[in-house]
Design a protein around this motif. Structure first.
Motif, mmCIF file in Angstrom:
data_model
loop_
_atom_site.group_PDB
_atom_site.id
_atom_site.type_symbol
_atom_site.label_atom_id
_atom_site.label_comp_id
_atom_site.label_asym_id
_atom_site.label_seq_id
_atom_site.Cartn_x
_atom_site.Cartn_y
_atom_site.Cartn_z
ATOM 1 N N GLY A 131 -2.905 -30.033 26.889
ATOM 2 C CA GLY A 131 -4.314 -30.483 26.708
ATOM 3 C C GLY A 131 -5.404 -29.500 26.685
ATOM 4 O O GLY A 131 -6.507 -29.597 27.234
ATOM 5 N N PHE A 132 -5.283 -28.139 25.825
ATOM 6 C CA PHE A 132 -6.167 -26.985 25.590
ATOM 7 C C PHE A 132 -6.613 -27.169 24.258
ATOM 8 O O PHE A 132 -6.105 -26.333 23.579
ATOM 9 C CB PHE A 132 -5.434 -25.937 25.992
ATOM 10 C CG PHE A 132 -5.040 -25.596 27.511
ATOM 11 C CD1 PHE A 132 -5.745 -26.418 28.648
ATOM 12 C CD2 PHE A 132 -3.872 -24.955 27.934
ATOM 13 C CE1 PHE A 132 -5.301 -26.320 29.897
ATOM 14 C CE2 PHE A 132 -3.700 -24.882 29.122
ATOM 15 C CZ PHE A 132 -4.370 -25.431 30.306
ATOM 16 N N PRO A 133 -7.679 -27.881 23.949
ATOM 17 C CA PRO A 133 -8.290 -27.885 22.598
ATOM 18 C C PRO A 133 -8.532 -26.483 21.900
ATOM 19 O O PRO A 133 -8.473 -26.414 20.853
ATOM 20 C CB PRO A 133 -9.296 -28.902 22.526
ATOM 21 C CG PRO A 133 -9.741 -29.219 24.010
ATOM 22 C CD PRO A 133 -8.336 -28.867 24.577
ATOM 23 N N PHE A 134 -9.240 -25.880 22.835
ATOM 24 C CA PHE A 134 -9.584 -24.674 22.360
ATOM 25 C C PHE A 134 -8.477 -23.620 21.726
ATOM 26 O O PHE A 134 -8.796 -23.090 20.772
ATOM 27 C CB PHE A 134 -10.528 -23.802 23.477
ATOM 28 C CG PHE A 134 -10.795 -22.542 23.102
ATOM 29 C CD1 PHE A 134 -12.089 -22.060 22.537
ATOM 30 C CD2 PHE A 134 -10.241 -21.246 23.382
ATOM 31 C CE1 PHE A 134 -12.519 -20.895 22.072
ATOM 32 C CE2 PHE A 134 -10.356 -20.041 23.111
ATOM 33 C CZ PHE A 134 -11.605 -19.793 22.256
ATOM 34 N N PHE A 172 -10.809 -24.220 12.106
ATOM 35 C CA PHE A 172 -12.244 -23.777 12.574
ATOM 36 C C PHE A 172 -12.944 -24.954 12.803
ATOM 37 O O PHE A 172 -13.841 -25.007 13.699
ATOM 38 C CB PHE A 172 -12.597 -23.113 11.295
ATOM 39 C CG PHE A 172 -13.880 -22.381 11.521
ATOM 40 C CD1 PHE A 172 -14.080 -21.453 12.626
ATOM 41 C CD2 PHE A 172 -15.254 -22.572 10.746
ATOM 42 C CE1 PHE A 172 -15.331 -20.589 12.886
ATOM 43 C CE2 PHE A 172 -16.176 -22.125 11.161
ATOM 44 C CZ PHE A 172 -16.313 -21.103 12.297
ATOM 45 N N THR A 173 -12.785 -25.984 12.164
ATOM 46 C CA THR A 173 -13.419 -27.340 12.496
ATOM 47 C C THR A 173 -13.139 -27.732 13.868
ATOM 48 O O THR A 173 -14.123 -28.064 14.822
ATOM 49 C CB THR A 173 -13.177 -28.576 11.531
ATOM 50 O OG1 THR A 173 -13.664 -28.122 10.073
ATOM 51 C CG2 THR A 173 -13.893 -29.652 11.850
ATOM 52 N N GLU A 174 -11.912 -28.011 14.340
ATOM 53 C CA GLU A 174 -11.391 -28.377 15.570
ATOM 54 C C GLU A 174 -12.100 -27.221 16.669
ATOM 55 O O GLU A 174 -12.550 -27.644 17.821
ATOM 56 C CB GLU A 174 -9.921 -28.084 15.652
ATOM 57 C CG GLU A 174 -9.479 -29.208 14.861
ATOM 58 C CD GLU A 174 -7.949 -29.027 15.040
ATOM 59 O OE1 GLU A 174 -7.281 -28.452 15.234
ATOM 60 O OE2 GLU A 174 -7.241 -29.889 14.063
ATOM 61 N N ASP A 177 -15.592 -28.031 17.330
ATOM 62 C CA ASP A 177 -15.818 -29.295 17.882
ATOM 63 C C ASP A 177 -15.603 -29.028 19.414
ATOM 64 O O ASP A 177 -16.112 -30.029 20.204
ATOM 65 C CB ASP A 177 -14.588 -30.442 17.554
ATOM 66 C CG ASP A 177 -15.016 -30.767 16.155
ATOM 67 O OD1 ASP A 177 -16.030 -30.570 15.600
ATOM 68 O OD2 ASP A 177 -14.045 -31.309 15.570
ATOM 69 N N THR A 178 -15.046 -27.997 19.822
ATOM 70 C CA THR A 178 -14.901 -27.659 21.380
ATOM 71 C C THR A 178 -16.367 -27.485 21.891
ATOM 72 O O THR A 178 -16.508 -27.139 23.248
ATOM 73 C CB THR A 178 -13.851 -26.628 21.689
ATOM 74 O OG1 THR A 178 -14.385 -25.440 21.196
ATOM 75 C CG2 THR A 178 -12.372 -27.216 20.971
ATOM 76 N N GLY A 179 -17.066 -27.035 21.073
ATOM 77 C CA GLY A 179 -18.468 -26.347 21.727
ATOM 78 C C GLY A 179 -18.344 -24.747 21.815
ATOM 79 O O GLY A 179 -19.141 -24.151 22.226
#
Length: 200
Positions: free
Chosen positions: A22-25, A55-57, A60-62
């Motif tokens: 669960g590491f979205p970055f 890049f969008t994702e 989205d992580t900020g």
């Protein structure tokens, strides 16, 4: 080191681990790495689409760090897809971020790519504008001691000068820089520089 097969292998493993934990970055970064590798292996449009998704994702992580780097990778992919204007827009965004954030470790690469893509786009002032970008890239790379970026830009500038009949200037620039390396002669950047020097 411009080794897409190794990047592809590592990106897939990174994506697996990032998904599992669960590491979205890191998932977004790995997706972009995989997209870059696909571009380098000849699937430019599919690779670009994957880069854009990643890049969008990533945004989205900020995340604030690394944006100039990924914008340079996106720009390069746009160039491979013969989309120079989109590539130049990505580079402009990257250079603005460099100034706003002070994150400068990709600045020389952004400027070197700007020169490459200006030449790809063409136009009346393309060579002059590209030379300006290359010279700025070299200046930044030297200030930072970023020899890898300096070599890549010097190779591009030498190629341009060779086309303009300024071969001696180019050879002097590139030969001096090439001679300052003591290892890595099997890497693509040094192989390219040596081939260009021998050709000139």
């Amino acid at each position: 080191r411009r080794e897409p097969q190794q990047v592809l292998k590592l990106a897939k493993e990174s994506m697996r681990l990032a998904s599992e934990h669960g590491f979205p970055f890191w998932l977004a970064e790995a997706r972009m790495m995989e997209g870059w590798a696909r571009c380098e292996q000849g699937a430019a449009h599919a690779g670009l689409a994957q880069l854009q998704q990643g890049f969008t994702e990533f945004l989205d992580t900020g995340a604030l760090m690394d944006r100039p780097r990924w914008l340079s990778v996106l720009a390069e992919a746009h160039a491979k897809c013969n989309q120079p204007d989109a590539g130049l827009r990505a580079l402009t965004q990257g250079l603005i971020l460099v100034d706003e954030t002070g994150e400068r470790f990709y600045e020389a690469r952004l400027l070197g790519l700007q020169g490459d893509i200006l030449l790809l786009r063409g136009g009346a002032n393309a060579e002059n504008d590209a030379e300006t970008a290359y010279l700025k890239s070299l200046e930044v790379a030297r200030q930072q001691g970023a020899k890898a970026w300096e070599l890549r830009t010097a190779t591009s500038l030498t190629r341009l000068w060779g086309l303009q009949g300024r071969t001696r200037e180019g050879v002097d620039l590139l030969a001096s820089l090439y001679g300052s390396f003591g290892e890595g002669f099997d890497t693509p950047d040094l192989v390219d520089a040596k081939a260009l020097l021998e050709g000139l």
